[in-house]
Design a protein around this motif. Structure first.
Motif, PDB file in Angstrom:
ATOM      1  N   ALA A 193       0.831  -1.216   0.000  1.00 59.16           N
ATOM      2  CA  ALA A 193       0.000   0.000   0.000  1.00 59.16           C
ATOM      3  C   ALA A 193       0.860   1.258   0.000  1.00 59.16           C
ATOM      4  N   THR A 196       2.254   1.911  -3.732  1.00 63.35           N
ATOM      5  CA  THR A 196       1.362   2.117  -4.868  1.00 63.35           C
ATOM      6  C   THR A 196       0.324   3.199  -4.573  1.00 63.35           C
ATOM      7  N   ASP A 197      -0.322   3.635  -5.652  1.00 63.48           N
ATOM      8  CA  ASP A 197      -1.372   4.640  -5.535  1.00 63.48           C
ATOM      9  C   ASP A 197      -2.716   4.029  -5.951  1.00 63.48           C
ATOM     10  N   GLU A 198      -2.863   2.738  -5.700  1.00 62.39           N
ATOM     11  CA  GLU A 198      -4.052   2.007  -6.128  1.00 62.39           C
ATOM     12  C   GLU A 198      -5.000   1.798  -4.953  1.00 62.39           C
ATOM     13  N   PRO A 199      -6.221   2.358  -5.002  1.00 61.56           N
ATOM     14  CA  PRO A 199      -7.148   2.206  -3.876  1.00 61.56           C
ATOM     15  C   PRO A 199      -7.547   0.766  -3.594  1.00 61.56           C
ATOM     16  N   SER A 250      -9.983   4.625   0.807  1.00 60.29           N
ATOM     17  CA  SER A 250      -9.959   4.004  -0.519  1.00 60.29           C
ATOM     18  C   SER A 250     -11.236   4.314  -1.290  1.00 60.29           C
ATOM     19  N   ARG A 253     -11.587   7.588  -3.107  1.00 57.13           N
ATOM     20  CA  ARG A 253     -10.880   7.772  -4.380  1.00 57.13           C
ATOM     21  C   ARG A 253     -11.801   7.537  -5.570  1.00 57.13           C
TER      22      ARG A 253
END
Length: 377
Positions: A193, A196-199, A250, A253
């Motif tokens: 987490a 990365t910038d991935e929810p 999350s 986003r």
């Protein structure tokens, strides 16, 4: 040395060795040897920078391996010219290592085992214990996996969804007596987490935290306790608070995914003071969202149980009609809905069938007790 600090440094250290010229398999072996030396190191000898120490020792181990395995002077000379590991570069190859350990050429079981070894830092014996296989079998599995990855660079683009799927498999392995595999999965997912910038990675972390929070109440005195009957005072409240916070961040986003959706269902269970106060209507809505990401019989089974709670057991049985009996826990769900509908004989038979198909002793014993309870009623 702090075992957690050591394991946290492993992915980056492996990446540093690879960038210095080691192949992945040799780098991973060298780091494992360095870890053993860290365990054997006297506690009184303080190490200020665990990462730098691990790089130094692992690199020396690798050089020793090369010198003992090859007499080629040219390669020896090239390796000797590499900078001494007094100053450790800040380039972080951790994400690349995640991608490499979950490469498409590996099976799910091999990727899971290799992730536990190269990313989480568990020993082969610890991984073998978690998978309930002999250590020699696990060693062969990991060795074959590393051979398949020979020549694949760390900076090759990877599939983040595959990484998350493997981490979820790791989490579902549960825990062994020595190493809590579920806790290790949470620790490693925290690292992911941060990279990365991935929810969806946040959604996966939240899902793990929320499920893990219920673990203290799941088995009591050697007996499996269903969610509805669990003592909620035993749940890990800080883990629930963190899981909900991670999930909310999350969801904000506005890039919804399946892990966030599953975490939302888990959060609704965690938010209810009692089983009777669970917001089943909203849970059904989240299951509908989950089905939009992929129609799965396992999801449909969960949805059918939720429908049975929200709209009554008859509606639940209708919803369950589209689910095949080969789906895990199908007969247990069918038994529960029949019992709630007042159909005791059918429920008794289904509990017995569910026990016959159970994959764990705890689950089987629980289902047999349910069947016996109805027989005596």
């Amino acid at each position: 040395m702090d075992p957690t600090a050591l394991r946290r440094a492993i992915p980056e250290v492996v990446g540093i060795l690879v960038r210095r010229g080691a192949d992945f398999a040799s780098a991973e072996d060298a780091v494992q040897t360095a870890l053993l030396r860290a365990v054997e190191r006297p506690p009184a000898e303080e190490v200020r920078d665990v990462r730098a120490w691990l790089v130094t020792v692992a690199w020396r181990v690798f050089l020793d391996q090369v010198r003992s395995e090859s007499a080629r002077a040219e390669r020896e000379e090239r390796l000797a010219r590499e900078p001494e590991p007094g100053s450790v570069p800040q380039h972080d190859d951790t994400l690349g290592l995640y991608f490499l350990c979950t490469h498409p050429t590996l099976t799910a079981s091999s990727a899971t085992a290799l992730t536990l070894r190269a990313v989480a830092g568990l020993t082969t014996r610890q991984i073998a214990d978690a998978f309930l296989v002999p250590e020699a079998t696990m060693a062969q599995r990991i060795s074959r996996a590393k051979q398949r990855l020979a020549g694949i660079p760390l900076d090759q683009p990877g599939d983040l969804s595959r990484v998350m799927r493997v981490l979820y498999l790791v989490f579902n392995e549960g825990y062994s007596g020595e190493i809590d595999i579920a806790a290790e999965a949470i620790r490693v997912t925290r690292q992911l987490a941060a990279l990365t910038d991935e929810p969806e990675v946040g959604g996966l972390l939240a899902l793990m935290l929320l499920h893990h929070a219920r673990r203290p109440a799941r088995v009591v005195d050697g007996r499996l306790v269903p969610l509805a009957e669990q003592d909620r005072s035993l749940w890990d409240e800080p883990a629930i608070v963190e899981g909900v916070a991670v999930l909310q961040a999350s969801l904000a986003r506005d890039r919804l995914g399946q892990y966030q959706t599953q975490a939302a269902i888990a959060a609704l269970h965690a938010d209810a003071p009692t089983a009777a106060e669970t917001d089943w209507v909203q849970i059904v809505e989240w299951y509908d969202e989950l089905l939009a990401f992929g129609d799965s019989p396992v999801i449909r089974l969960g949805r059918a149980v939720a429908v049975g709670e929200a709209d009554g057991p008859r509606a639940g049985l209708v919803a369950l009609g589209g689910v095949g009996e080969e789906v895990p826990r199908y007969h247990a769900a069918l038994a529960y809905l029949h019992e709630r509908a007042g159909e005791r004989d059918a429920a008794t038979a289904e509990y017995a069938e569910a026990a016959r198909r159970a994959t764990s002793a705890l689950e089987q014993q629980h289902l047999l007790r349910q069947a016996e309870r109805l027989r005596r009623a």
